[in-house]
Design a protein around this motif. Structure first.
Motif, PDB file in Angstrom:
ATOM      1  N   LEU A   2       0.935  -1.153  -0.029  1.00 46.39           N
ATOM      2  CA  LEU A   2      -0.071   0.092   0.005  1.00 46.39           C
ATOM      3  C   LEU A   2       0.773   1.134   0.051  1.00 46.39           C
ATOM      4  O   LEU A   2       1.907   1.428   0.719  1.00 46.39           O
ATOM      5  CB  LEU A   2      -0.901   0.064   1.454  1.00 46.39           C
ATOM      6  N   THR A  19      -0.733  -8.720   6.748  1.00 46.25           N
ATOM      7  CA  THR A  19      -1.113  -7.721   5.890  1.00 46.25           C
ATOM      8  C   THR A  19      -2.199  -7.523   5.025  1.00 46.25           C
ATOM      9  O   THR A  19      -2.730  -6.672   4.350  1.00 46.25           O
ATOM     10  CB  THR A  19       0.337  -7.675   4.916  1.00 46.25           C
ATOM     11  N   THR A  20      -2.853  -8.732   5.087  1.00 48.07           N
ATOM     12  CA  THR A  20      -4.145  -9.003   4.229  1.00 48.07           C
ATOM     13  C   THR A  20      -5.372  -8.070   4.918  1.00 48.07           C
ATOM     14  O   THR A  20      -6.224  -7.448   4.358  1.00 48.07           O
ATOM     15  CB  THR A  20      -4.369 -10.340   3.960  1.00 48.07           C
ATOM     16  N   GLU A  23      -4.454  -4.310   4.438  1.00 46.94           N
ATOM     17  CA  GLU A  23      -4.803  -4.132   3.147  1.00 46.94           C
ATOM     18  C   GLU A  23      -6.551  -3.990   3.257  1.00 46.94           C
ATOM     19  O   GLU A  23      -6.814  -2.742   2.574  1.00 46.94           O
ATOM     20  CB  GLU A  23      -4.354  -5.193   2.152  1.00 46.94           C
ATOM     21  N   SER A  24      -7.166  -4.647   3.776  1.00 47.09           N
ATOM     22  CA  SER A  24      -8.550  -4.947   3.794  1.00 47.09           C
ATOM     23  C   SER A  24      -9.210  -3.417   4.566  1.00 47.09           C
ATOM     24  O   SER A  24     -10.067  -2.743   3.946  1.00 47.09           O
ATOM     25  CB  SER A  24      -9.161  -5.947   4.432  1.00 47.09           C
ATOM     26  N   ALA A  27      -7.000  -0.160   2.215  1.00 46.84           N
ATOM     27  CA  ALA A  27      -6.955   0.040   0.875  1.00 46.84           C
ATOM     28  C   ALA A  27      -7.758   1.430   0.219  1.00 46.84           C
ATOM     29  O   ALA A  27      -7.241   1.914  -0.375  1.00 46.84           O
ATOM     30  CB  ALA A  27      -7.334  -1.124   0.170  1.00 46.84           C
ATOM     31  N   LYS A  29      -8.148   3.810   1.616  1.00 44.33           N
ATOM     32  CA  LYS A  29      -7.458   5.247   1.914  1.00 44.33           C
ATOM     33  C   LYS A  29      -5.975   5.379   1.317  1.00 44.33           C
ATOM     34  O   LYS A  29      -5.277   6.581   1.137  1.00 44.33           O
ATOM     35  CB  LYS A  29      -7.160   5.147   3.552  1.00 44.33           C
ATOM     36  N   ALA A  30      -5.500   4.509   0.657  1.00 44.82           N
ATOM     37  CA  ALA A  30      -4.278   4.332  -0.130  1.00 44.82           C
ATOM     38  C   ALA A  30      -4.564   4.805  -1.446  1.00 44.82           C
ATOM     39  O   ALA A  30      -5.436   5.047  -2.118  1.00 44.82           O
ATOM     40  CB  ALA A  30      -3.695   3.026  -0.217  1.00 44.82           C
ATOM     41  N   ASP A  31      -3.391   5.702  -2.018  1.00 46.62           N
ATOM     42  CA  ASP A  31      -3.229   5.999  -3.265  1.00 46.62           C
ATOM     43  C   ASP A  31      -2.821   5.027  -4.318  1.00 46.62           C
ATOM     44  O   ASP A  31      -3.182   5.081  -5.604  1.00 46.62           O
ATOM     45  CB  ASP A  31      -2.149   7.267  -3.257  1.00 46.62           C
ATOM     46  N   VAL A  33      -2.711   0.710  -4.559  1.00 45.46           N
ATOM     47  CA  VAL A  33      -2.812  -0.520  -3.964  1.00 45.46           C
ATOM     48  C   VAL A  33      -2.359  -1.706  -4.897  1.00 45.46           C
ATOM     49  O   VAL A  33      -2.820  -1.629  -6.093  1.00 45.46           O
ATOM     50  CB  VAL A  33      -4.391  -0.678  -3.508  1.00 45.46           C
ATOM     51  N   ARG A  35      -2.261  -5.369  -5.509  1.00 48.39           N
ATOM     52  CA  ARG A  35      -2.892  -6.735  -4.843  1.00 48.39           C
ATOM     53  C   ARG A  35      -2.331  -8.010  -5.695  1.00 48.39           C
ATOM     54  O   ARG A  35      -2.157  -9.031  -5.197  1.00 48.39           O
ATOM     55  CB  ARG A  35      -4.558  -6.713  -4.973  1.00 48.39           C
ATOM     56  N   LYS A  41       2.151  -7.651  -5.097  1.00 50.08           N
ATOM     57  CA  LYS A  41       1.742  -7.396  -3.686  1.00 50.08           C
ATOM     58  C   LYS A  41       2.867  -7.752  -2.805  1.00 50.08           C
ATOM     59  O   LYS A  41       2.915  -6.912  -1.629  1.00 50.08           O
ATOM     60  CB  LYS A  41       0.679  -8.434  -3.549  1.00 50.08           C
TER      61      LYS A  41
END
Length: 198
Positions: A2, A19-20, A23-24, A27, A29-31, A33, A35, A41
């Motif tokens: 991320l 980290t899953t 990520e959930s 994600a 909020k991330a610029d 991602v 996967r 990933k």
């Protein structure tokens, strides 16, 4: 992986470190991602530093700080062992269905482990080929509350984690002999985990 451009933070996704779930939760909020595919990933710090960081810098994303979660090496290895015991893996070359955790860990510690014990090396995930640390923030998986607090402050958002991608329950027994072999053969992994502080 991320990437939070405005907050100047990159969260690497070492497998079997929660980290899953991160990520959930993060994600949206991330610029950026990443996967799929898995090797993107789960890009190592070296791959990020060599290939992605230069590109991000050309896009104006400078002074990015890199964060990675490290798990107790024995627990991390046990999670891999249990993950490879899933029914889906039955009959495949990397299945650990018919072996003990001790046998799996002992094989992992060899210089050239069998296919089913090849699960990577946390020290190599966060360091380059010369052994230099490439991560700015290391945090222990066992101190997820501190990580959540850090991320909430850094990202300016409330974070609620749900358990994701949890390995099935299984054998946890590890002999003292095998534990000592892991310490002897993988010292950097243990040292990095002990030193992981935000």
């Amino acid at each position: 992986m991320l990437v939070f451009a405005k907050r100047k933070l990159v969260l690497l996704a070492m497998p079997k470190t929660g980290t899953t779930a991160l990520e959930s939760a993060l994600a949206p909020k991330a610029d950026v991602v990443m996967r799929d595919p898995p090797n993107l990933k789960h890009a190592t710090a070296y791959r990020y530093d060599t290939y992605l960081r230069p590109y991000f810098e050309k896009c104006g994303m400078t002074d990015m700080k890199v964060l990675c979660v490290l798990r107790n090496p024995v627990d991390w290895l046990n999670s891999w062992y249990r993950y490879r015991q899933r029914p889906y893996v039955d009959g495949k070359p990397h299945s650990t269905k018919d072996m003990t955790f001790d046998h799996f860990a002992n094989e992992y510690a060899k210089d050239e482990p069998a296919h089913w014990a090849q699960v990577g090396d946390p020290a190599k995930f966060v360091r380059n080929g010369k052994g230099d640390m490439l991560v700015d923030h290391l945090v222990q998986y066992e101190q997820m509350d501190l990580l959540v607090a850090f991320l909430e402050d850094r990202l300016g958002t409330k974070i609620t984690l749900e358990k994701k991608n949890v390995s099935p329950k299984g054998d946890l027994e590890l002999s003292r002999q095998t534990y000592n072999k892991l310490l002897r053969k993988k010292p950097q992994v243990f040292e990095d985990w002990v030193a992981a502080k935000l």
